[in-house]
Design a protein around this motif. Structure first.
Motif, mmCIF file in Angstrom:
data_model
loop_
_atom_site.group_PDB
_atom_site.id
_atom_site.type_symbol
_atom_site.label_atom_id
_atom_site.label_comp_id
_atom_site.label_asym_id
_atom_site.label_seq_id
_atom_site.Cartn_x
_atom_site.Cartn_y
_atom_site.Cartn_z
ATOM 1 N N GLU A 130 0.833 -1.210 0.000
ATOM 2 C CA GLU A 130 0.000 0.000 0.000
ATOM 3 C C GLU A 130 0.865 1.257 0.000
ATOM 4 O O GLU A 130 0.583 2.213 -0.728
ATOM 5 C CB GLU A 130 -0.916 -0.012 1.225
ATOM 6 C CG GLU A 130 -1.867 1.176 1.301
ATOM 7 C CD GLU A 130 -2.763 1.116 2.521
ATOM 8 O OE1 GLU A 130 -3.536 2.069 2.737
ATOM 9 O OE2 GLU A 130 -2.684 0.114 3.268
ATOM 10 N N GLU A 156 2.602 1.672 -3.498
ATOM 11 C CA GLU A 156 1.647 2.121 -4.513
ATOM 12 C C GLU A 156 1.313 3.593 -4.331
ATOM 13 O O GLU A 156 1.189 4.347 -5.305
ATOM 14 C CB GLU A 156 0.375 1.272 -4.434
ATOM 15 C CG GLU A 156 0.553 -0.145 -4.957
ATOM 16 C CD GLU A 156 -0.720 -0.958 -4.839
ATOM 17 O OE1 GLU A 156 -1.519 -0.682 -3.910
ATOM 18 O OE2 GLU A 156 -0.920 -1.864 -5.658
ATOM 19 N N ARG A 157 1.177 4.023 -3.060
ATOM 20 C CA ARG A 157 0.878 5.424 -2.798
ATOM 21 C C ARG A 157 2.054 6.318 -3.213
ATOM 22 O O ARG A 157 1.857 7.371 -3.828
ATOM 23 C CB ARG A 157 0.569 5.624 -1.317
ATOM 24 C CG ARG A 157 0.154 7.063 -0.988
ATOM 25 C CD ARG A 157 -0.190 7.240 0.474
ATOM 26 N NE ARG A 157 0.931 6.937 1.340
ATOM 27 C CZ ARG A 157 0.982 5.901 2.163
ATOM 28 N NH1 ARG A 157 -0.046 5.065 2.233
ATOM 29 N NH2 ARG A 157 2.029 5.678 2.912
ATOM 30 N N ALA A 168 2.230 6.475 -6.990
ATOM 31 C CA ALA A 168 1.114 7.266 -7.530
ATOM 32 C C ALA A 168 1.344 8.764 -7.334
ATOM 33 O O ALA A 168 0.797 9.585 -8.077
ATOM 34 C CB ALA A 168 -0.197 6.844 -6.867
ATOM 35 N N ALA A 218 0.985 3.265 -11.203
ATOM 36 C CA ALA A 218 2.167 2.409 -11.260
ATOM 37 C C ALA A 218 1.846 1.078 -11.926
ATOM 38 O O ALA A 218 0.800 0.477 -11.668
ATOM 39 C CB ALA A 218 2.706 2.184 -9.855
ATOM 40 N N ILE A 246 6.010 -1.774 -9.281
ATOM 41 C CA ILE A 246 5.703 -2.096 -7.883
ATOM 42 C C ILE A 246 6.535 -3.292 -7.427
ATOM 43 O O ILE A 246 7.122 -3.279 -6.332
ATOM 44 C CB ILE A 246 4.212 -2.394 -7.719
ATOM 45 C CG1 ILE A 246 3.380 -1.162 -8.098
ATOM 46 C CG2 ILE A 246 3.896 -2.820 -6.293
ATOM 47 C CD1 ILE A 246 1.889 -1.409 -8.123
ATOM 48 N N ARG A 259 -1.142 -9.912 -3.739
ATOM 49 C CA ARG A 259 -2.400 -9.190 -3.861
ATOM 50 C C ARG A 259 -3.591 -10.109 -3.626
ATOM 51 O O ARG A 259 -4.574 -9.733 -2.983
ATOM 52 C CB ARG A 259 -2.502 -8.548 -5.236
ATOM 53 C CG ARG A 259 -1.736 -7.228 -5.367
ATOM 54 C CD ARG A 259 -1.801 -6.695 -6.768
ATOM 55 N NE ARG A 259 -1.336 -5.319 -6.856
ATOM 56 C CZ ARG A 259 -1.058 -4.714 -7.988
ATOM 57 N NH1 ARG A 259 -1.197 -5.357 -9.144
ATOM 58 N NH2 ARG A 259 -0.637 -3.455 -7.994
ATOM 59 N N GLU A 300 -9.197 -2.596 -12.199
ATOM 60 C CA GLU A 300 -8.753 -1.239 -12.529
ATOM 61 C C GLU A 300 -9.587 -0.666 -13.677
ATOM 62 O O GLU A 300 -9.963 0.512 -13.673
ATOM 63 C CB GLU A 300 -7.271 -1.253 -12.906
ATOM 64 C CG GLU A 300 -6.726 0.080 -13.395
ATOM 65 C CD GLU A 300 -6.891 1.213 -12.391
ATOM 66 O OE1 GLU A 300 -6.977 2.381 -12.831
ATOM 67 O OE2 GLU A 300 -6.953 0.936 -11.176
#
Length: 273
Positions: free
Chosen positions: A96, A99-100, A103, A109, A114, A129, A226
């Motif tokens: 998390e 990814e933040r 981003a 991304a 990642i 995941r 997504e």
């Protein structure tokens, strides 16, 4: 005031339907594989505990007091059956955060970025995941800041069984967009989404059905989610130019969002059940 055992027994018998009500409210947030009967059994124990500890002198109605105890017992049962080890929790938090951070650079991304940032392979990322997705039910235990004590997310979350009229219309519209968005997914992505979330098929079953690896199934699911997210979000962001995007991937997203927008007339989305 001390309550005699006969009265406690009466409280339990009269409020047994409350257990089912709480189970229905809570279970809608849990994955399909969580046994509802187990939740009901845990909730019944919570009701018994509530009857044993209830004190009329505090002025709290028993049904309100019992509902909280029932919810707590259900969450305790789910927590005790937690299938995600601490290592997965830690990796999920790391995922998390990465990814933040990626981003924050202004672009979504890619899986390769990642995985590289985490020092793992793409296959490992997709498997991680998958395990994180199956453990999100425990987020309902998290304490939330309120003026009252000992409230968790499940205590303050909106009651979806009695939405406001405007909210009900918005929900029906959203479901209409979702139906169209799922139907417009590429075939393999659609099979994975329908199989995983509606037919309760496992990654192994879907991999056998499509003759691919489990990691490929995880990748397809991530890509499809997504697409669904961006396609539906575009319907609520009228200021976004769906025709002026540059790049092949951006053009595909724009074309998909446009297809979702025009798949059904607005009236059919509102009236659809």
């Amino acid at each position: 005031m001390k309550i005699v055992d006969a009265y406690r027994t009466q409280l339990i018998e009269e409020h047994l339907p409350l257990v089912q009500q709480v189970v229905v409210q809570v279970a809608t947030r849990f994955p399909r594989h969580v046994d509802r009967n187990e939740l009901a059994r845990a909730g019944s124990l919570g009701l018994v505990e509530a009857a044993q500890r209830y004190d009329e002198d505090r002025g709290v109605p028993f049904d309100r007091y019992a509902a909280r105890r029932i919810r707590g017992a259900i969450l305790d049962a789910v927590r005790s059956a937690d299938w995600a080890p601490r290592s997965v929790r830690a990796m999920g938090r790391q995922l998390e955060n990465i990814e933040r951070d990626l981003a924050a650079d202004g672009h979504a991304a890619e899986a390769g970025e990642i995985a590289q940032a985490m020092g793992i392979t793409c296959d490992d990322l997709f498997r991680l995941r998958d395990r994180v997705y199956r453990s999100v039910v425990l987020a309902l235990e998290h304490l939330v800041p309120t003026d009252e004590e000992d409230l968790t997310l499940v205590d303050v979350i909106a009651d979806r069984t009695a939405p406001e009229p405007a909210e009900a219309l918005e929900s029906r519209e959203l479901l209409g967009y979702l139906r169209d968005a799922v139907s417009l997914l590429p075939e393999r992505h659609r099979i994975v989404i329908v199989g995983y979330f509606l037919d309760a098929k496992s990654s192994v079953e879907l991999a056998e059905l499509l003759d691919v690896t489990e990691s490929r199934i995880s990748q397809l699911r991530t890509e499809a989610l997504e697409m669904l997210r961006s396609g539906i979000e575009a319907q609520y962001a009228p200021d976004i130019d769906l025709t002026g995007s540059s790049g092949r991937a951006a053009r595909r997203r724009a074309a998909y969002a446009t297809a979702v927008s025009s798949a059904s007339p607005w009236r059919s989305r509102i009236v659809a059940s």
